[in-house]
Design a protein around this motif. Structure first.
Motif, PDB file in Angstrom:
ATOM      1  N   GLY A 347       0.806  -1.217   0.000  1.00  0.00           N
ATOM      2  CA  GLY A 347       0.000   0.000   0.000  1.00  0.00           C
ATOM      3  C   GLY A 347       0.838   1.265   0.000  1.00  0.00           C
ATOM      4  O   GLY A 347       0.668   2.150  -0.842  1.00  0.00           O
ATOM      5  N   SER A 379      -0.968  -6.772  -2.751  1.00  0.00           N
ATOM      6  CA  SER A 379      -1.870  -7.895  -2.521  1.00  0.00           C
ATOM      7  C   SER A 379      -3.291  -7.396  -2.287  1.00  0.00           C
ATOM      8  O   SER A 379      -4.242  -8.133  -2.410  1.00  0.00           O
ATOM      9  N   ASP A 380      -3.381  -6.142  -1.936  1.00  0.00           N
ATOM     10  CA  ASP A 380      -4.668  -5.544  -1.633  1.00  0.00           C
ATOM     11  C   ASP A 380      -4.931  -4.560  -2.765  1.00  0.00           C
ATOM     12  O   ASP A 380      -4.069  -3.749  -3.080  1.00  0.00           O
ATOM     13  N   GLU A 382      -6.793  -2.046  -3.014  1.00  0.00           N
ATOM     14  CA  GLU A 382      -7.390  -0.766  -2.658  1.00  0.00           C
ATOM     15  C   GLU A 382      -6.700   0.418  -3.342  1.00  0.00           C
ATOM     16  O   GLU A 382      -7.333   1.211  -4.042  1.00  0.00           O
ATOM     17  N   VAL A 383      -5.374   0.495  -3.165  1.00  0.00           N
ATOM     18  CA  VAL A 383      -4.640   1.632  -3.712  1.00  0.00           C
ATOM     19  C   VAL A 383      -4.642   1.584  -5.231  1.00  0.00           C
ATOM     20  O   VAL A 383      -4.819   2.595  -5.917  1.00  0.00           O
ATOM     21  N   SER A 433     -10.470 -12.304   5.301  1.00  0.00           N
ATOM     22  CA  SER A 433     -10.572 -11.077   4.513  1.00  0.00           C
ATOM     23  C   SER A 433      -9.776 -11.196   3.225  1.00  0.00           C
ATOM     24  O   SER A 433      -9.944 -10.398   2.313  1.00  0.00           O
ATOM     25  N   HIS A 435      -6.751 -10.577   2.981  1.00  0.00           N
ATOM     26  CA  HIS A 435      -5.676  -9.593   3.011  1.00  0.00           C
ATOM     27  C   HIS A 435      -4.482 -10.146   3.768  1.00  0.00           C
ATOM     28  O   HIS A 435      -4.619 -11.039   4.613  1.00  0.00           O
ATOM     29  N   VAL A 436      -3.345  -9.543   3.493  1.00  0.00           N
ATOM     30  CA  VAL A 436      -2.122 -10.015   4.126  1.00  0.00           C
ATOM     31  C   VAL A 436      -2.118  -9.667   5.611  1.00  0.00           C
ATOM     32  O   VAL A 436      -1.542 -10.380   6.436  1.00  0.00           O
ATOM     33  N   GLU A 437      -2.773  -8.572   5.962  1.00  0.00           N
ATOM     34  CA  GLU A 437      -2.884  -8.117   7.355  1.00  0.00           C
ATOM     35  C   GLU A 437      -1.548  -7.998   8.051  1.00  0.00           C
ATOM     36  O   GLU A 437      -1.399  -8.341   9.226  1.00  0.00           O
ATOM     37  N   GLY A 438      -0.576  -7.516   7.324  1.00  0.00           N
ATOM     38  CA  GLY A 438       0.701  -7.197   7.969  1.00  0.00           C
ATOM     39  C   GLY A 438       1.556  -8.399   8.308  1.00  0.00           C
ATOM     40  O   GLY A 438       2.536  -8.268   9.022  1.00  0.00           O
ATOM     41  N   GLY A 498       3.194  -5.983   5.460  1.00  0.00           N
ATOM     42  CA  GLY A 498       3.366  -7.399   5.216  1.00  0.00           C
ATOM     43  C   GLY A 498       3.847  -7.686   3.815  1.00  0.00           C
ATOM     44  O   GLY A 498       4.846  -8.375   3.603  1.00  0.00           O
ATOM     45  N   THR A 499       3.146  -7.110   2.832  1.00  0.00           N
ATOM     46  CA  THR A 499       3.423  -7.455   1.449  1.00  0.00           C
ATOM     47  C   THR A 499       4.848  -7.091   1.048  1.00  0.00           C
ATOM     48  O   THR A 499       5.617  -7.937   0.603  1.00  0.00           O
TER      49      THR A 499
ATOM     50  N   MET B   1       0.983  -2.351   2.789  1.00  0.00           N
ATOM     51  CA  MET B   1      -0.168  -2.864   3.531  1.00  0.00           C
ATOM     52  C   MET B   1      -0.231  -2.262   4.923  1.00  0.00           C
ATOM     53  O   MET B   1      -0.839  -2.798   5.829  1.00  0.00           O
ATOM     54  N   ILE B   2       0.469  -1.196   5.085  1.00  0.00           N
ATOM     55  CA  ILE B   2       0.517  -0.637   6.421  1.00  0.00           C
ATOM     56  C   ILE B   2      -0.770   0.109   6.750  1.00  0.00           C
ATOM     57  O   ILE B   2      -1.180   0.203   7.884  1.00  0.00           O
ATOM     58  N   MET B   3      -1.400   0.633   5.703  1.00  0.00           N
ATOM     59  CA  MET B   3      -2.561   1.462   5.989  1.00  0.00           C
ATOM     60  C   MET B   3      -3.803   0.772   5.482  1.00  0.00           C
ATOM     61  O   MET B   3      -3.954   0.535   4.296  1.00  0.00           O
ATOM     62  N   ARG B   5      -6.992   2.059   5.750  1.00  0.00           N
ATOM     63  CA  ARG B   5      -7.794   3.171   6.256  1.00  0.00           C
ATOM     64  C   ARG B   5      -9.281   2.877   6.185  1.00  0.00           C
ATOM     65  O   ARG B   5      -9.993   2.963   7.160  1.00  0.00           O
ATOM     66  N   ARG B  10     -10.663  -6.321  11.299  1.00  0.00           N
ATOM     67  CA  ARG B  10     -11.738  -6.791  12.157  1.00  0.00           C
ATOM     68  C   ARG B  10     -11.138  -7.349  13.435  1.00  0.00           C
ATOM     69  O   ARG B  10     -10.055  -7.915  13.411  1.00  0.00           O
ATOM     70  N   ASP B  13      -9.886 -10.988  13.459  1.00  0.00           N
ATOM     71  CA  ASP B  13      -8.638 -11.299  12.778  1.00  0.00           C
ATOM     72  C   ASP B  13      -7.430 -10.964  13.613  1.00  0.00           C
ATOM     73  O   ASP B  13      -6.413 -11.642  13.536  1.00  0.00           O
ATOM     74  N   ARG B  17      -4.324 -13.299  14.529  1.00  0.00           N
ATOM     75  CA  ARG B  17      -2.936 -12.894  14.336  1.00  0.00           C
ATOM     76  C   ARG B  17      -2.143 -13.049  15.625  1.00  0.00           C
ATOM     77  O   ARG B  17      -1.059 -13.622  15.623  1.00  0.00           O
ATOM     78  N   GLU B  36     -18.954 -16.376   6.698  1.00  0.00           N
ATOM     79  CA  GLU B  36     -17.788 -16.893   7.402  1.00  0.00           C
ATOM     80  C   GLU B  36     -18.143 -18.145   8.195  1.00  0.00           C
ATOM     81  O   GLU B  36     -17.288 -18.990   8.437  1.00  0.00           O
TER      82      GLU B  36
END
Lengths: 1068, 454
Positions: A347, A379-380, A382-383, A433, A435-438, A498-499, B1-3, B5, B10, B13, B17, B36
């Motif tokens: 991102g 991977s996401d 959005e951007v 989701s 997503h990689v989620e960090g 993450g990515t 993937m830091i943001m 926004r 959730r 998740d 993690r 889910e």
């Protein structure tokens, strides 16, 4: 035990402390009493062989069974031997008194605490304290685990210090918790006692509770329960929640758990509690930004204030600060612009690349420069989706690859491919989701599965960038030398996410392999590593852990001779990456902060890849290469950048006078009608107290007369009227009493000394009082007016104040006039009635004369007093009118004069309703220095006007640079320069400054200022650019020192970082 | 993937993690939507109706508890059912909750649902989710090291050579033959082996594929434990259990290795190997089963090779289920006699558990004496060895020490004597302990087994 009881040496005295001459107990010569407690007293004693021991003599006369029980209790712990338990050497009963001989410690925790408090500290430094408590915890756990005992009286006085260690002493209450029904009659210390102890049911975790209170008390000097009496404390221990607010936030959960009311929910052991505390070392980030970050003076301040945290937060101080490096001449450098492909990963990386693309496009007149190509990998989506929505496509040089994670089930089909490097834990727990989620391993998984797509797109980008037509077009758009013999690939990504963090190296190898396969010997691969932590502790930890883990992998991957992974063709390179930057955006960042960081990096990359500033940067790189050729470890660079839009700089300098001038004009033209109703309401509310206090309302003015003719004066008037009656009655012939009285009164007026209580004297006093009131009210009103003139409404506010006052005074005046008329009439009636009395022929009776005189004097005084009030109000009215016409209108004129002075060069003044003027007005109200009220008393000088103009200049500058930034920061020159310092500091290396300044702005001033700030390392590069950009680049930073710095700032994440390695098939 | 926004992570998740970062190999994430959950709305409604039918009126929270579903999902579902007049409010419960009961219409439906499938209990998880969970928690994820093995065998007397043979076999996570004379502790070894995988696993109460419901959780094999961190949210349909060790002896038939469908209730029960997934399946007394050893072994060829098994549903549908476990064949027969080479090739590890020697016999006595609470007398052991073994040429077995001592204890208790290791006690009990039951040669039982199969 029995033998010892029998072997007791019989003493002569009943109670040892009562025996002054008693100097020996059981063979120990008592030297000095160390302490007295609820149980007994402790003596320092010299035993046989000259060994110094502590002898404790328990109070109370014990006999037979009782002594035996007590001894049994003591005997229980005599068998307990542990290095951190104060060893008991003898236990004896000496004539019904229990004597316990133990080793003598150097002091107690309590003494240490008092010493430190006396030297001005809050308590014992955390590291030291945890060291002691760890020892104590060891001993307590040992007592419980091996012998099933709880100490039950853990308090600072009972934790003895010897050398650098602590020993638990004074086993007064020690109980085996398996034994049933022990009475808790023996005193324990309520401040430290666990709740279950009050109920007589000690548990395995009782000592832990006390230990937690000792920790907070010794660290901060404030106990978690503030009760003063035993009863209060009991209630609090049983029911109230502990107050942990004095503790560092990261300590609170552990202490709170140890202080649970329910012993079952506490830690399993004291040791575990202390370990938990020790693990929660305060990170520099959490204990205030100053710890890690720029301001060195800030660190020393923190150190002083928080002495207990000093050792922890002072970490970065010891790390080296970057040195200024001599500027490098770029004159002989063979420099050209190169076709470059910017690859944004994740991102933040994609955002940076998009920001860069936008900048390049804007600077080349809205056209895409075809030799600069952009590739987004995430991977996401959005951007990327957002970018596509804005219309970026291959035509504008932007390609994108979205590599979403599949579900665990989909990966299961090809699980064996991935399980060779990826732990099952990650492969089969892919977030729903998608997503990689960090998580770095998942980041790598996403990218690895789509690596061929990336390779294809990257090839296309390279082709597009190096095509002859593209070079041609680029030369046209950016008229600088362009060469296509070297191709640059710059990969930008956040190592905290993450990515990017998980896949950056795969992309680097991929670029390398393309270089080999396509025979591009001069392929230059660079990587920009972004780092920054978001708000929230767990998120920040995750980000730091990811970055730390990445850096460790970086150290591994850049070992020379290492072969690349299979997808890169397995080739080996001396250096997988040619240039490496790491940019730390900071900690606790908001979205705006990230955007600002992204903008700075994009700016840097633009300058490097598409402007002549790149020449200087290249020269630096060349110089660095020659100096650090045989360094075993890879170095990174970092940079900070501050940008002042040159437009805004010019505007700030040319427009500031106009803005200031317009503002002054706008102020001068303000009237009450322009005031918003809520300000008027506020003014009315502000004025109301003045009106009531100084009796400026009709009711007030009327009530002022009785106030002036107060009881004391009434009494004096009575005296005076008595003297009048006497003097009137002297002359028996008098028939016109009223005329006589009038004559006497006027006589007395002429000679005020004769009758101190005369009407004239009293009236004079009243007049003086009113004058004083007038002065007071003037002062109050004036300050109100000054306030008004500096408020948002300016002259509108003063007008409002004056109008309100004048209106009220007018009403009051008519009320006073009515009052005066009433008094006048009463006076006339009084005179008429006494005259009618005398008309009746007979002499006026003495009583009537007396009554008349009292009323006469009173009415006369009131009448005159009312007259005085009226003229007092008139005087005030006159003063106000004059103040308005002379003072306030004067300021108005002065403001206009200043406006004219400022506007002397510009014939066209700004529209007073210009937005900037309004904003500047608001800025002055909240944070500005300029005050209009200063001109109430004095005339303005030219520098006053200039001061306003320069304030306007800094305001415009600060405001134009970034709309989201608070308006009152970064306004002054110093912080504008310092803002260019990189966030990643104290990691060694050397820095240079490059100031990119548009040709039309004189560079010499800037150079001088920059030298003052950063040392002799400044290069100024005139460049056709839309802003003044100051870059502070630090080179030669060892990766290991960045690793050190990160792990020292946030030690919690070291363990976490071990778990997020992108590959499990490598032993990092 | 830091943001992220627009999409803040959730809460469920973040629990996953944290759990994974804390070293868990799998974490069932707390479901937030039907999607889910992987179940359909009608299915859940039928489950609620059946529950109310069997348990009477219940509050919304109790329903959520019984079905192991998040309350917020049950809440909306109950609202819907109420609007459809399937259930009605029968009173209010605490915390903004109601007590629900079935309406007449609801009762009718519940009967119908019941006749379709009688299952009432925690909601099942989709078969696919179960499969992923098995893959994630497979025993072969982390290799077992010597120390872990030593830990697992801490209270068992075992020779170093045997342990060194077991270690690699365990890491192969395939099949393992344990053979040797009876009474030498083969079953004990197998039980200890499961321990060395350490760690608990998550299993669902039941799984569902299409309309077919398979119950998995079996308290006979699955020992429930608490979740490691009470604060982390998880899907309550999953249970945390110790890694299972499923032991089957002579009663094993091929049927128990298939999904067992009950046509009246329409509930299926998972086969043994599915229950022992992520753990250890011990086929004890191999060769004594009613089914022939070849048949039994053939059943395992595909699973051992491919690490997954094919099961047939009652509908005839075949599903692939992971086969992630250590399978141990324990026999007192010689494996070479039992099966042919082709099969032995697939079970690469064959370990013989030998009789103990005199020194170990002493050690075993010592351990047993400690456990049973009498003082250990080495002289007596020497006497026993001499009298009952050497003279009688009787082989020593590992179980003998414990069994002999137990008999001595019982003898002492009965006669009101102090429990001591006295030679005379042993003499008294030996008669009945070493009764001359005619023992067969080693491969005799194999012949008998073969005869029974025929």
């Amino acid at each position: 035990m029995k033998t010892e009881v029998q072997s007791t040496i019989v003493l002569s005295g009943e109670r040892p402390e009562a025996q002054a001459d008693l100097s020996e107990v059981a063979g120990y010569r008592l030297e000095q009493r160390i302490g007295v407690g609820g149980f007994g007293e402790v003596w320092r004693a010299v035993g046989p062989g000259g060994f110094v021991k502590a002898v404790k003599i328990l109070f109370g006369n014990l006999s037979g069974l009782q002594a035996e029980t007590e001894l049994k209790a003591l005997n229980r712990i005599r068998d307990v031997r542990h290095p951190f338990l104060l060893s008991i050497e003898r236990i004896e009963v000496v004539r019904g008194q229990v004597i316990v001989v133990t080793e003598l410690a150097d002091g107690s925790l309590d003494q240490r605490f008092r010493e430190l408090v006396a030297s001005g500290r809050r308590g014992i430094p955390r590291d030291e304290l945890i060291g002691y408590l760890r020892d104590a915890a060891d001993a307590l756990d040992f007592m419980y685990e091996q012998h099933g005992l709880q100490h039950l009286d853990i308090k600072p006085e009972n934790i003895m210090l010897q050398g650098n260690h602590a020993k638990v002493g004074d086993y007064g209450l020690t109980k085996s918790i398996t034994a049933e029904g022990h009475s808790m009659v023996n005193g324990f210390t309520p401040l430290y006692a666990p709740p279950e102890l009050f109920e007589g049911r000690p548990s395995r975790a009782s000592d832990q509770y006390s230990l937690a209170i000792v920790y907070q008390m010794m660290l901060t000097g404030t106990p978690p329960f503030n009760g003063r009496t035993a009863a209060q404390l009991t209630a609090q221990h049983l029911r109230a929640a502990p107050d942990l607010s004095v503790l560092h936030p990261s300590d609170r959960p552990a202490v709170a758990r140890a202080l649970s009311k329910n012993p079952q929910t506490r830690f399993a052991s004291c040791r575990q509690f202390i370990d938990e505390l020790a693990r929660r070392r305060h990170s520099g980030v959490a204990s205030g930004k100053s710890a890690g970050i720029p301001d060195v003076s800030g660190i020393s301040k923190t150190t002083e204030l928080k002495s207990s945290d000093a050792k922890l937060s002072a970490g970065p101080e010891t790390l080296p600060v970057s040195e200024p490096l001599a500027p490098v001449s770029s004159r002989d450098l063979n420099w050209t612009l190169k076709p470059t492909i910017f690859v944004g990963v994740g991102g933040l990386g994609c955002q940076t690349v998009l920001a860069l693309q936008e900048k390049v496009r804007r600077s080349s007149g809205g056209e895409a420069v075809p030799s600069l190509q952009y590739l987004l990998v995430d991977s996401d989506d959005e951007v990327i989706r957002e970018a596509n929505r804005k219309g970026t496509d291959a035509q504008s040089g932007v390609r994108s690859v979205t590599l979403p994670l599949k579900s665990s089930h989909e990966y299961r089909k090809s699980a064996s491919d991935h399980l060779s490097w990826l732990s099952r834990r990650w492969l089969f727990n892919i977030p729903k989701s998608g997503h990689v989620e960090g998580l770095r391993p998942l980041g790598r998984l996403a990218v690895i599965s789509g690596l061929e797509d990336v390779r294809r797109q990257l090839r296309k980008s390279i082709e597009a960038a190096t095509a002859d037509s593209a070079m041609e077009q680029s030369r046209k758009l950016i008229p600088q030398p362009w060469q296509k013999d070297t191709v640059q690939i710059v990969i930008v990504g956040s190592v905290a996410g993450g990515t990017a963090s998980g896949s950056l190296f795969d992309l680097i190898w991929l670029s390398r392999s393309i270089g080999t396969q396509d025979r591009m010997p001069n392929l230059n691969v660079g990587a920009v590593l972004l780092h920054g932590t978001a708000a929230g502790r767990s998120a920040a930890d995750m980000h730091d852990a990811n970055a730390l883990c990445f850096l460790k992998e970086l150290q591994y991957y850049t070992m020379s001779g290492l072969r690349g992974p299979s997808h890169s063709g397995g080739a080996s390179f001396d250096r997988p990456v040619d240039d490496l930057w790491m940019v730390h955006f900071g900690d606790d960042l908001t979205t705006t902060d990230f955007t600002r960081g992204v903008d700075a990096v994009a700016e840097y990359l633009q300058l490097q890849a598409a402007t002549p500033a790149g020449r200087e940067m290249q020269a630096w790189k060349a110089a660095a290469k020659t100096t650090t050729i045989d360094q075993p470890e890879i170095n990174v660079r970092t940079f900070g950048l501050n940008r002042i839009s040159s437009d805004s700089w010019t505007i700030a300098n040319t427009e500031s006078s106009r803005v200031a001038s317009s503002l002054l004009q706008r102020w001068a033209s303000m009237t009450m009608n322009q005031c918003p109703p809520e300000s008027l309401g506020q003014i009315t509310r502000d004025i109301q107290p003045i009106l009531t206090e100084f009796h400026l309302t009709p009711e007030g003015a009327i009530s002022l007369v009785p106030k002036l003719v107060n009881p004391e004066r009434t009494r004096r008037l009575d005296d005076y009227s008595t003297s009048l009656v006497l003097r009137i009655s002297e002359n028996r012939q008098v028939d016109d009493v009223a005329a006589r009285a009038a004559m006497l009164v006027s006589q007395d007026t002429a000679s005020p000394q004769q009758y101190p209580n005369s009407i004239a004297n009293i009236l004079e006093e009243i007049r003086q009082e009113l004058l004083k009131v007038l002065a007071d009210v003037q002062g109050r009103v004036e300050s109100q007016l000054r306030e008004g003139i500096d408020s948002a409404c300016r002259f509108g506010a003063t007008d409002a104040v004056l109008n309100l006052l004048l209106r009220s005074i007018d009403v009051s005046l008519s009320a006073t006039a009515r009052q005066k008329a009433d008094l006048q009439q009463a006076f006339t009636e009084l005179c008429a009635s006494i005259a009618s009395n005398s008309d009746a022929g007979s002499a006026v009776p003495r009583t009537s004369v007396k009554g008349f005189c009292r009323q006469y004097t009173m009415l006369l005084v009131c009448q005159t007093a009312s007259q005085c009030v009226s003229s007092h109000l008139k005087a005030l009215r006159e003063w106000l009118t004059k103040y308005r016409s002379e003072r306030l209108d004067g300021v108005r004129r002065k403001a206009l004069a200043m406006a004219e002075f400022l506007n002397r060069e510009n014939s066209t003044p700004l529209d007073p309703s210009d937005n900037r003027v309004t904003l500047f007005d608001e800025y002055l109200l909240t944070g500005g220095k300029f005050r209009l009220s200063q001109f109430i008393g004095r005339d303005p000088r030219p520098q006053d006007a200039s001061a306003l103009a320069s304030e306007a200049a800094s305001f415009l500058l600060a405001n134009s640079r970034d709309a989201g930034r608070p308006k009152n920061t970064g306004a002054d020159q110093e912080s504008r320069l310092a803002a260019a310092r990189p966030h990643l500091q104290h990691v060694g290396g050397g820095h240079r400054i490059l100031a990119v300044i548009p040709a039309e702005i004189p560079a010499e001033d800037w150079k001088k200022e920059l030298k003052g700030e950063f040392g002799d390392c400044v290069t100024v590069c005139p460049c056709p650019h839309d802003s003044i950009t100051i870059i502070c680049e630090v080179e030669g930073i060892a990766v290991s020192s960045v690793v050190d710095s990160l792990s020292r700032l946030n030690p919690r994440v070291v363990e976490l970082s071990e778990r997020v390695h992108s590959r499990q098939d490598i032993t990092w | 993937m830091i943001m992220s926004r627009q999409n803040p992570p959730r809460p469920g998740d973040s629990a996953v993690r944290s759990a994974l970062l804390a070293g868990e190999s799998f974490w069932p994430s707390d479901p937030t939507s039907l999607q889910e959950l992987g179940l359909t709305e009608p299915f859940l409604e039928s489950l609620v109706c059946k529950l109310l039918r069997s348990s009477g009126n219940l509050s919304g929270r109790s329903i959520a508890n019984e079905l192991c579903l998040p309350f917020r999902m049950v809440e909306t579902m109950m609202e819907r059912l109420k609007n459809r007049r399937t259930v009605m409010h029968c009173g209010s419960a605490s915390l903004n909750d109601y007590i629900f009961g079935l309406t007449d219409e609801g009762r009718r439906r519940a009967e119908q649902y019941h006749s379709e499938c009688a299952y009432v209990g925690p909601a099942p998880v989709p078969l696919q989710d179960y499969i992923i969970s098995v893959e994630a928690q497979a025993i072969c994820d982390q290799p077992v090291r010597r120390e872990e093995l030593e830990d697992a065998f801490y209270n068992v007397s075992i020779s170093v050579e045997l342990m060194d043979m077991l270690g690699p076999a365990v890491n192969s996570a395939s099949g393992l033959f344990l053979y040797g004379a009876p009474g030498n502790g083969k079953s004990t070894l197998a039980r200890c082996l499961t321990n060395c995988f350490g760690q608990e696993i998550w299993i669902p109460h039941a799984v569902i594929d299409g309309r077919e419901l398979i119950t998995l959780f079996d308290p006979a094999y699955h020992q429930e434990v608490d979740a490691p961190d009470g604060n982390l949210a998880y899907d309550k349909r999953w249970l945390r259990v110790r890694r299972p060790t499923v032991i089957v002896g002579g009663e094993l038939t091929l049927d128990s290795l298939e999904i067992r469908h009950d046509p009246t209730s329409n509930i299926s029960e998972a086969p043994l190997q599915m229950k022992s997934n992520c753990g250890c399946l011990l086929i004890d007394d191999f060769g004594r089963q009613r089914v022939s050893p070849e048949q039994l072994l053939n059943r395992w060829i595909i699973p051992l090779e491919n690490k997954h098994d094919y099961l047939t549903m009652s509908t005839g549908k075949k599903v692939q289920v992971p086969f992630q476990q250590l399978i141990i064949f324990s026999t007192n027969l010689d494996p070479a006699d039992l099966v042919d080479e082709a099969f032995l090739r697939r079970i690469p590890y064959r370990i013989e558990v030998q009789d103990p020697d005199a020194a170990e016999f002493h050690r075993l006595f010592q351990i047993a004496a400690e456990k049973l609470g009498c003082s250990y007398q080495p002289e007596t052991v020497d006497f026993v060895l001499e009298t009952f073994y050497r003279k009688a040429e009787r082989p020593m077995r590992r179980c003998h020490a414990r069994d002999l001592l137990l008999q001595v204890r019982n003898y002492c208790l009965y006669n009101g004597l102090p429990f001591e290791m006295l030679p005379e006690h042993f003499e008294k009990i030996a008669e009945c302990f070493f009764t001359k039951v005619p023992t067969r040669p080693l491969n005799a039982s194999f012949e008998i087994a073969q005869q029974t199969c025929r």
